[in-house]
Write an enzyme that holds these catalytic residues in place. Sequence first.
Site, PDB file in Angstrom:
ATOM      1  CG  LEU A   9      -1.765  -1.153   1.478  1.00 22.67           C
ATOM      2  CD1 LEU A   9      -2.743  -1.021   2.652  1.00 22.67           C
ATOM      3  CD2 LEU A   9      -2.509  -1.840  -0.425  1.00 22.67           C
ATOM      4  CB  ALA A  10       2.695   2.589  -2.130  1.00 27.35           C
ATOM      5  NE  ARG A  16       1.137  11.346  10.465  1.00 33.03           N
ATOM      6  CZ  ARG A  16       1.476  11.423  10.578  1.00 33.03           C
ATOM      7  NH1 ARG A  16       1.499  10.866  12.235  1.00 33.03           N
ATOM      8  NH2 ARG A  16       0.712  10.472   9.898  1.00 33.03           N
ATOM      9  NE  ARG A 333      33.911  20.169 -12.061  1.00 38.57           N
ATOM     10  CZ  ARG A 333      34.177  20.191 -12.253  1.00 38.57           C
ATOM     11  NH1 ARG A 333      35.458  20.690 -13.113  1.00 38.57           N
ATOM     12  NH2 ARG A 333      33.359  20.619 -14.098  1.00 38.57           N
ATOM     13  NE  ARG A 440      60.741  29.214 -18.183  1.00 29.57           N
ATOM     14  CZ  ARG A 440      61.360  28.189 -17.627  1.00 29.57           C
ATOM     15  NH1 ARG A 440      63.131  29.217 -17.848  1.00 29.57           N
ATOM     16  NH2 ARG A 440      61.052  27.149 -17.406  1.00 29.57           N
TER      17      ARG A 440
HETATM   18  C1  UD1 Z   1      -3.000   0.966   9.897  1.00 30.49           C
HETATM   19  C2  UD1 Z   1      -4.293   0.076  10.099  1.00 30.49           C
HETATM   20  C3  UD1 Z   1      -3.797   0.485  12.146  1.00 30.49           C
HETATM   21  C4  UD1 Z   1      -1.900   0.116  12.053  1.00 30.49           C
HETATM   22  C5  UD1 Z   1      -0.616   0.944  10.787  1.00 30.49           C
HETATM   23  C6  UD1 Z   1       0.453   0.406  11.096  1.00 30.49           C
HETATM   24  C7  UD1 Z   1      -5.684   0.268   9.320  1.00 30.49           C
HETATM   25  C8  UD1 Z   1      -7.153   0.128   9.191  1.00 30.49           C
HETATM   26  N1  UD1 Z   1      -5.637   0.393  10.273  1.00 30.49           N
HETATM   27  O1  UD1 Z   1      -3.118   2.608  10.575  1.00 30.49           O
HETATM   28  O2  UD1 Z   1      -3.808  -0.855  12.974  1.00 30.49           O
HETATM   29  O3  UD1 Z   1      -1.140   0.080  12.962  1.00 30.49           O
HETATM   30  O4  UD1 Z   1      -1.566   0.801   9.548  1.00 30.49           O
HETATM   31  O5  UD1 Z   1       0.811   1.870  10.447  1.00 30.49           O
HETATM   32  O6  UD1 Z   1      -5.700  -0.764   8.113  1.00 30.49           O
HETATM   33  N2  UD1 Z   1      -3.138   3.416   2.048  1.00 30.49           N
HETATM   34  C9  UD1 Z   1      -3.244   3.991   0.605  1.00 30.49           C
HETATM   35  N3  UD1 Z   1      -4.012   4.166   0.847  1.00 30.49           N
HETATM   36  C10 UD1 Z   1      -5.288   4.316   1.471  1.00 30.49           C
HETATM   37  C11 UD1 Z   1      -5.359   4.826   2.782  1.00 30.49           C
HETATM   38  C12 UD1 Z   1      -4.299   4.057   3.320  1.00 30.49           C
HETATM   39  O7  UD1 Z   1      -2.679   3.360   0.305  1.00 30.49           O
HETATM   40  O8  UD1 Z   1      -6.682   4.681   1.599  1.00 30.49           O
HETATM   41  C13 UD1 Z   1      -1.591   3.398   2.643  1.00 30.49           C
HETATM   42  C14 UD1 Z   1      -0.789   4.237   3.276  1.00 30.49           C
HETATM   43  O9  UD1 Z   1      -0.193   4.745   2.342  1.00 30.49           O
HETATM   44  C15 UD1 Z   1       0.194   3.632   4.062  1.00 30.49           C
HETATM   45  C16 UD1 Z   1      -0.159   2.402   4.475  1.00 30.49           C
HETATM   46  O10 UD1 Z   1      -1.412   2.681   3.455  1.00 30.49           O
HETATM   47  O11 UD1 Z   1       1.380   3.052   3.399  1.00 30.49           O
HETATM   48  C17 UD1 Z   1      -0.940   2.262   5.841  1.00 30.49           C
HETATM   49  O12 UD1 Z   1      -2.423   3.825   5.795  1.00 30.49           O
HETATM   50  P1  UD1 Z   1      -2.130   5.439   6.980  1.00 30.49           P
HETATM   51  O13 UD1 Z   1      -2.598   6.149   6.451  1.00 30.49           O
HETATM   52  O14 UD1 Z   1      -0.300   5.153   8.233  1.00 30.49           O
HETATM   53  O15 UD1 Z   1      -2.778   3.861   8.083  1.00 30.49           O
HETATM   54  P2  UD1 Z   1      -3.471   4.323   9.567  1.00 30.49           P
HETATM   55  O16 UD1 Z   1      -4.771   3.913   8.978  1.00 30.49           O
HETATM   56  O17 UD1 Z   1      -2.404   5.179   9.874  1.00 30.49           O
HETATM   57 CA    CA Z   2       0.015   5.565   9.738  1.00 30.46          CA
END
Ligand code: UD1
Ligand code: CA
Length: 464
Positions: A9-10, A16, A333, A440
């Site tokens: 997931l990215a 932040r 370089r 020179r």
């Molecule tokens: C999530 C977990 C939480 C866990 C935490 C660990 C859920 C509901 N919660 O929290 O239990 O402790 O990760 O870090 O899953 N992302 C997407 N699409 C979205 C939302 C998020 O791709 O719609 C990706 C973000 O880019 C990230 C990852 O998912 O890489 C986690 O998302 P983030 O928002 O950090 O998760 P939390 O809700 O804080």
């Molecule tokens: Ca998070």
Amino acid sequence: MNQKTAVILAAGQGTRMKSEKPKVLHEVCGKPMVSHVISQVRGAGIDDIVVVIGHGADRVQDGLKGENVTFAVQKEQLGTGHAVMQAMGAVPENGGVFVLCGDTPLITAESLRAFSEYHENSGCDVTVLTAKVEDPTGYGRIIRNADGGLLRIVEQKDASEEEKAVNEINSGMYVFDAAFLRENIDKLDCNNAQKEYYITDLITMAVEQGRGAAAVTVADVDEIMGVNDRVQLARATKVMRKRIAEKHMRAGVTIIDPDSVYIEDSVEIGPDTEVWPGAELKGNTKIGRGVLLGRDTIIENSIIGDGTDILKSVIKDSEVGSRSHIGPFAYLRPGNKIGDQCKVGDFVEFKNSTFGNGSKAGHLAYVGDADLGEDINIGCGVIFVNYDGKKKYRSKAGDRAFIGSNSNIVAPVELEEDAYIAAGSTVTKNVKSGALFVERAKGLEVEGWVERKGLKREPGEDRK
Ligand code: UD1
Ligand code: CA
């Protein structure tokens, strides 16, 4: 369960980080965070990788060119469950599906392998990787039953005070049985504090359906550290630097002060090489055996041969042979090929030049756009004048050419083998093999001049 797929997931914005750049492309030791995750996933033997992108999708896709991963686009970031939904097209019917995050660069292949084995042996349809931490703020909490079995995961924002006190947290890494995931992912809803589709709700479903949910605790909490801001980025980098330094030390490299060196993931170093404090080794760099890298040396995308020593110098996009001496305070370089047993001494700058075996430039010289043969001697203060304000030109010098101190070699010009340039000459035309070139003005001595001008000083006069 042989087939294994990873969904990374990215798609999140990474607000932040306060950056123009998508969060997962921020680098830890020279490599984007998400690329670290990808390499570890591959290291664990998982080749089918889907990266869910959204915020800055084009840039992330571009940043991962050549990684051989599939992309799934999540147009709106409606939560981790929603992100996984977007990847389902690339998820096979059966096997294990890892769900990981692109912002946890410290996860290791070994832990992913152990995690996978644990999942397979548990017979559960989902296994979550957890960690015990001192401060669980912000994370999902792991809720277990009286027997210690996993019940559900509750997000900080949905948790009761009692639940908030739990210090076992969800790492955000899971393995699912593909069939279970297919059957249930569309059942997720967003009835929660954040109005998001939570991937974590699948745990509850697995428990309710009697499919089994397991939780395994990671041994080293660092591995699941997520990076949300630059403070955490620095923390992750510190851990990664230590790991990289230890890998090299175990392979026979002496590192005088591991805390003070910065070595990127991609760098190779031969055994018996010594790395002094403050060294920065970056990019596609290969250091040979028995090399001495002195204090504050910076080497980027360069190859250094065996037994060479480099003191307080900067080397970029260049090659240096073996048993050569570079520095202190040399600057290579981009585009140089320095041979074996060469000397490039203090305050010598090279750019886009070749320097044959045994050639020496001891001090204070500029060599730009020059092809120089073997055993050449370049005196102090020599300048290869390569630029006329509009264009750059190349110069050439054959083997054993001797270029006296403070000479200017004005390109384009060729000095043949054994040519000899007298100190202080400005060379603007080719010099034949074995010839002396001297340019020179005749010196003039005016006797008694100091006295006549009233410039004579008494001994100690200036010290009064
Ligand atoms: C999530 C977990 C939480 C866990 C935490 C660990 C859920 C509901 N919660 O929290 O239990 O402790 O990760 O870090 O899953 N992302 C997407 N699409 C979205 C939302 C998020 O791709 O719609 C990706 C973000 O880019 C990230 C990852 O998912 O890489 C986690 O998302 P983030 O928002 O950090 O998760 P939390 O809700 O804080
Ligand atoms: Ca998070």
